[in-house]
Design a protein around this motif. Structure first.
Motif, PDB file in Angstrom:
ATOM      1  N   TRP A   1      41.224  89.487  20.784  1.00 38.66           N
ATOM      2  CA  TRP A   1      41.007  90.590  22.396  1.00 38.66           C
ATOM      3  C   TRP A   1      40.979  90.614  23.815  1.00 38.66           C
ATOM      4  CZ3 TRP A   1      37.325  94.513  19.333  1.00 38.66           C
ATOM      5  CH2 TRP A   1      37.429  94.100  18.266  1.00 38.66           C
TER       6      TRP A   1
ATOM      7  N   ALA B   1      39.738  92.268  28.098  1.00 36.43           N
ATOM      8  CA  ALA B   1      39.291  92.831  28.683  1.00 36.43           C
ATOM      9  C   ALA B   1      39.990  93.255  29.499  1.00 36.43           C
ATOM     10  CB  ALA B   1      37.380  93.031  27.960  1.00 36.43           C
TER      11      ALA B   1
ATOM     12  N   GLU C   1      46.615  98.065  28.861  1.00 38.33           N
ATOM     13  CA  GLU C   1      46.770  99.261  28.706  1.00 38.33           C
ATOM     14  C   GLU C   1      48.211 100.010  28.993  1.00 38.33           C
ATOM     15  OE1 GLU C   1      43.106 100.404  31.275  1.00 38.33           O
ATOM     16  OE2 GLU C   1      41.716  99.653  29.854  1.00 38.33           O
TER      17      GLU C   1
ATOM     18  N   GLU D   1      37.623  97.985  28.779  1.00 40.92           N
ATOM     19  CA  GLU D   1      36.985  97.991  27.413  1.00 40.92           C
ATOM     20  C   GLU D   1      37.828  96.854  26.936  1.00 40.92           C
ATOM     21  OE1 GLU D   1      37.693 100.278  23.226  1.00 40.92           O
ATOM     22  OE2 GLU D   1      38.242 101.380  24.747  1.00 40.92           O
TER      23      GLU D   1
ATOM     24  N   LYS E   1      39.145  94.924  23.482  1.00 39.10           N
ATOM     25  CA  LYS E   1      39.973  95.594  22.670  1.00 39.10           C
ATOM     26  C   LYS E   1      40.324  95.211  22.227  1.00 39.10           C
ATOM     27  CE  LYS E   1      42.330  99.023  24.769  1.00 39.10           C
ATOM     28  NZ  LYS E   1      42.571 100.424  25.029  1.00 39.10           N
ATOM     29  N   GLU E   2      41.268  94.704  20.698  1.00 46.10           N
ATOM     30  CA  GLU E   2      41.858  93.819  20.425  1.00 46.10           C
ATOM     31  C   GLU E   2      44.084  94.375  20.040  1.00 46.10           C
ATOM     32  OE1 GLU E   2      41.949  92.238  15.697  1.00 46.10           O
ATOM     33  OE2 GLU E   2      41.643  94.089  15.462  1.00 46.10           O
ATOM     34  N   TYR E   3      44.343  93.621  21.411  1.00 45.89           N
ATOM     35  CA  TYR E   3      45.413  94.204  21.521  1.00 45.89           C
ATOM     36  C   TYR E   3      46.726  93.654  19.976  1.00 45.89           C
ATOM     37  CZ  TYR E   3      44.273  95.856  25.865  1.00 45.89           C
ATOM     38  OH  TYR E   3      43.631  97.095  26.648  1.00 45.89           O
TER      39      TYR E   3
END
Length: 326
Positions: A318, A320, A325, A309, A311-313
């Motif tokens: 952002w 992927a 994770e 995904e 996502k904004e970490y």
């Protein structure tokens, strides 16, 4: 360099997909589910290897291609589907493109005066011939060319001068967004710097936004406020230019940065170069899961099965990637 994200985005791309049917059996998945925004006065850089889908995104946005799926909103207009006449007129004046090869994109049979003035002619943006000439003369001066250059043909210019003509042709329409598609890659390094600095000066003067497409990260980070990194049709990382260069999170971004030349030979010898194994997979048969897993040194089983995904970490950063994770 920071972007005023409190302002309304000039361009919003959401879930863009661009496929090209080659035959009954094969379809090229050139762009797969890409989303980003460009704000007024911003330079948004798009980098990646050849074949990563950068130029296809630019051409889909300006509607040289009809997008397969997704939404494109420009200056409050939905331009992703069938465009009505009013929106088409606005799009053709408010968004312009500078192409990679200045010789191929300029009509060799036309004088520079008529190449630059073509948009003015089509959209009836002058009342008299004298006004037309004045506009052309002013825009030539802005890109560093003399008034007498208006009467010459493209073959009478150097590569850098031809690209300045291409920039002038885009600027004379007073656009809100310019898509610069590999516009300096065919030029010598010294000329590249001149063109990039010219584009920065013009942006400060006019407030136009750029989508700056290139494969050379060292150039993109010099001109861009934010940078999106593409790999095989997907966006793998997006961050502010300084942050991406200081702290790249995706393995592919780290690889691109490690390939940027360093002028100090001592530093160059000590730095860690990342060399990817294998070739880029075919966009006609992209890998399952994360498209980068076939070349990623940190690939896990999950990478082969699940699409990561985007996502904004961190704030504004952002990525992927399954590695991040928790």
């Amino acid at each position: 360099m920071t972007v005023n994200e409190n302002s309304k985005p000039l361009l919003t791309v959401k879930g863009l997909k661009q496929y090209f049917k080659v035959s009954n059996t094969y379809t090229v998945h050139a762009v797969e589910n890409v989303s980003f925004q460009i704000y007024p006065g911003e330079t948004y850089g798009l980098v990646g290897e050849s074949g990563s889908g950068k130029s296809t995104i630019g051409r889909s946005i300006i509607r040289l291609y009809d997008p397969t799926a997704g939404e494109i909103n420009f200056n409050g207009m939905d331009i992703s589907g069938k465009i009505n006449k009013a929106n088409s007129q606005a799009l053709r004046t408010q968004m312009q493109m500078i192409f990679q090869d200045p010789m191929a994109s300029l009509n060799p049979r036309k004088k520079v005066r008529d190449i630059i003035g073509e948009g003015l002619d089509i959209h009836h943006m002058y009342k008299t011939r004298a006004e037309r000439e004045e506009k052309i003369k002013n825009i030539l001066a802005k890109v560093g060319l003399a008034p007498e250059h208006a009467g010459r043909y493209p073959h009478q210019f150097s590569g850098g001068q031809r690209q300045r003509v291409g920039i002038a042709r885009a600027l004379i329409m007073n656009p809100k967004l310019i898509i610069a598609d590999e516009c300096i890659s065919a030029l010598d390094v010294s000329i590249q710097a001149q063109v990039v600095n010219l584009m920065k000066d013009i942006q400060q003067e006019t407030g136009t936004a750029y989508l700056f497409i290139a494969h050379d990260l060292s150039v993109v980070r010099h001109i861009s406020h934010r940078i999106g990194v593409m790999y095989l049709g997907t966006m793998v990382e997006l961050a502010e230019s300084f942050e991406l260069n200081r702290h790249p999170l995706h393995p592919y971004s780290q690889t691109l940065l490690s390939a940027v030349p360093v002028p100090d030979p001592e530093v160059s010898r000590r730095r860690n170069r990342i060399v990817l194994e294998g070739d880029i997979p075919s966009p006609m048969n992209p890998p399952s899961g994360c498209r980068f897993h076939t070349r990623c040194p940190y690939a896990m089983d999950k990478c082969k099965e699940c699409v990561p995904e985007f996502k904004e970490y961190e704030k504004g950063h952002w990525v992927a990637c399954h590695l991040l994770e928790k």
